[in-house]
Design an enzyme around this catalytic site. Structure first.
Site, mmCIF file in Angstrom:
data_model
loop_
_atom_site.group_PDB
_atom_site.id
_atom_site.type_symbol
_atom_site.label_atom_id
_atom_site.label_comp_id
_atom_site.label_asym_id
_atom_site.label_seq_id
_atom_site.Cartn_x
_atom_site.Cartn_y
_atom_site.Cartn_z
ATOM 1 N N ARG A 51 -4.209 69.164 111.564
ATOM 2 C CA ARG A 51 -3.130 69.282 112.539
ATOM 3 C C ARG A 51 -1.885 68.620 111.983
ATOM 4 O O ARG A 51 -1.972 67.719 111.159
ATOM 5 C CB ARG A 51 -3.525 68.579 113.838
ATOM 6 C CG ARG A 51 -4.808 69.110 114.411
ATOM 7 C CD ARG A 51 -5.245 68.258 115.596
ATOM 8 N NE ARG A 51 -6.575 68.678 116.043
ATOM 9 C CZ ARG A 51 -7.207 68.142 117.089
ATOM 10 N NH1 ARG A 51 -6.633 67.158 117.774
ATOM 11 N NH2 ARG A 51 -8.392 68.564 117.432
ATOM 12 N N ASP A 53 1.860 66.907 113.582
ATOM 13 C CA ASP A 53 2.533 66.509 114.817
ATOM 14 C C ASP A 53 3.762 67.374 115.077
ATOM 15 O O ASP A 53 4.303 68.008 114.163
ATOM 16 C CB ASP A 53 3.013 65.048 114.711
ATOM 17 C CG ASP A 53 1.870 64.076 114.553
ATOM 18 O OD1 ASP A 53 0.790 64.329 115.105
ATOM 19 O OD2 ASP A 53 2.074 63.049 113.873
ATOM 20 N N TYR A 111 1.333 64.346 101.069
ATOM 21 C CA TYR A 111 2.416 64.267 102.049
ATOM 22 C C TYR A 111 3.637 63.639 101.397
ATOM 23 O O TYR A 111 3.508 62.734 100.556
ATOM 24 C CB TYR A 111 2.017 63.387 103.239
ATOM 25 C CG TYR A 111 1.173 64.087 104.280
ATOM 26 C CD1 TYR A 111 1.775 64.884 105.249
ATOM 27 C CD2 TYR A 111 -0.206 63.930 104.313
ATOM 28 C CE1 TYR A 111 1.008 65.522 106.227
ATOM 29 C CE2 TYR A 111 -0.981 64.560 105.285
ATOM 30 C CZ TYR A 111 -0.369 65.350 106.232
ATOM 31 O OH TYR A 111 -1.124 65.971 107.192
ATOM 32 N N ARG A 204 3.061 58.361 108.808
ATOM 33 C CA ARG A 204 4.226 57.854 109.543
ATOM 34 C C ARG A 204 4.096 56.367 109.840
ATOM 35 O O ARG A 204 5.092 55.632 109.813
ATOM 36 C CB ARG A 204 4.408 58.650 110.830
ATOM 37 C CG ARG A 204 4.820 60.105 110.555
ATOM 38 C CD ARG A 204 4.700 60.988 111.783
ATOM 39 N NE ARG A 204 5.516 60.490 112.872
ATOM 40 C CZ ARG A 204 5.433 60.932 114.133
ATOM 41 N NH1 ARG A 204 4.560 61.886 114.442
ATOM 42 N NH2 ARG A 204 6.197 60.433 115.076
#
Lengths: 253, 253
Positions: A51, A53, A111, A204
């Site tokens: 997933r 965000d 990422y 994050r």
């Protein structure tokens, strides 16, 4: 026999409530499934590698769906792109093996998180980075990042109360392969992290904590202590979604 | 005595019908004037250094307005930014001389045009460059660009039927100071042109014509002939607005 079509998908997450299909919300998965139905006439589920965000972007999310149709893979690519909105682009489509699964088959992800220190902040960059007016101490951040590499329990960087039930018994233990920081333009840096898996909000929360170090509020020893605490409350704030890009998902060949 | 406040304004032009105030359309000038009225209570006009087309961006458009109020310049900067939408940012505010005028006092402008050859095109770049699937011949484009430098009649690159009545007798003659091309990232270039003034659509028409040369459809001699023709029909198509950035307006000190 059904064909298993694997896709790499780039998207601008700005206008979406994240990857996962939700009722009455625009999501990436929802748009892809609608496009697959229109193209193939089949009511297929599109599964992703994980997933993302709301507001998070992707240069290459991997996804897959089954079809009984005979449109060649490059026709699927062109067909989906002609149906999808401008902010979602299929960049690759191939026939994968029957047992390929975008999430279960994945062995790693990369990422990237973009920071911009341009002051005043440029409006044309606002949707794709975290704009901060004061440049943090990059060396201090790099020193902390070195502590991330290896096999660790990353509970401190996991969104509270959010363990994915599909986490397959790994708990919060993940292996980070690389964690680095590269300049980006005159006034920015890209934080890039690769690993075998990531917890919810993990990148994050790492970035938010690194910024604390970059602002002189945390030493590298304190950063290591945050990791060791296995407690979300020990870490820094969650960095904004708009700076985060899923760059790539890796698979065994 | 009224103060003359000069501003530098960055904006993302995506959501706007260009710079110039229009009834029932969102424009940059309209948003700035609404913000000035809210901040100062005075119904001031905000004048810019020129118009920009719908979808064109700016890193630093110069603008100015008169006020009888006594908010210091840095308070005006902060105040306007607290009122303006996210996609318009005042990056500088100073008290200018009474006779300063953003357009009449300008001695030059710099425009940049971004091209991206990433294939497939990345959705997170789509609003800020011209995405083309085939990389043009950069050297061929550079050879043509050298012909732009100097004092020329640029009628061939002017939007037809669009002469600005304020053009002050120069007709379509403008002086180009520099015209260059620099790499941008792995798969892009930035075309940068500076000059004492630009006709409507001039940069976009130059870029559209350079791309013809970059695709092997026009030699440098033919590019020079396009300029000499003083006829819009001789030039190439108008490049999309979304790749164009007004980078800077220059003034005498």
């Amino acid at each position: 026999m059904k064909r298993n079509i694997a896709l790499e998908v780039a998207f601008d997450g700005t206008a979406y409530c994240g990857w996962q299909r939700q009722k009455e919300q625009r999501t990436i998965q929802g748009e892809l499934e609608a496009a697959v139905i229109r193209l193939t006439g089949e009511n297929s589920s599109v599964h992703g590698a994980g997933r993302t965000d709301a507001g998070v972007h992707a240069l290459a999310m991997t996804a897959a769906f089954f079809t009984e149709g005979n449109i060649p893979a490059d026709g699927i690519l062109r067909g989906l792109n002609s149906i999808l909105p401008d902010d979602i682009v299929v960049i690759r489509a191939i026939d994968a093996g029957a047992d390929f699964h975008p999430r279960k088959s994945a062995v790693g992800k990369v990422y990237a998180y973009r920071l911009s220190f341009a002051f005043p902040a440029l409006p044309t960059e606002r949707l794709y980075c975290w704009q901060m007016s004061v440049k943090p101490d990059i060396e201090a951040m790099q020193t902390c990042m070195a502590r991330l590499v290896g096999r660790h329990d990353f509970s401190s960087f996991e969104a509270s109360g959010s363990r994915d039930p599909r986490a397959e018994g790994r708990g919060a233990v993940r292996t980070i392969f690389t964690a680095g920081l590269a300049p980006s333009g005159d006034d920015g840096v890209i934080i890039r992290v690769s690993g075998d898996g990531f917890l919810r909000h993990m990148v994050r929360n790492i970035v938010g904590t690194l910024i604390e170090a970059g602002r002189g509020r945390m030493s590298a020893e304190e950063f290591a202590a945050v990791m060791a605490a296995k407690d979300r409350a020990a870490a820094g704030p969650t960095a904004p979604a708009r700076g985060l890009f899923l760059e790539k998902v890796f698979y065994k060949f």
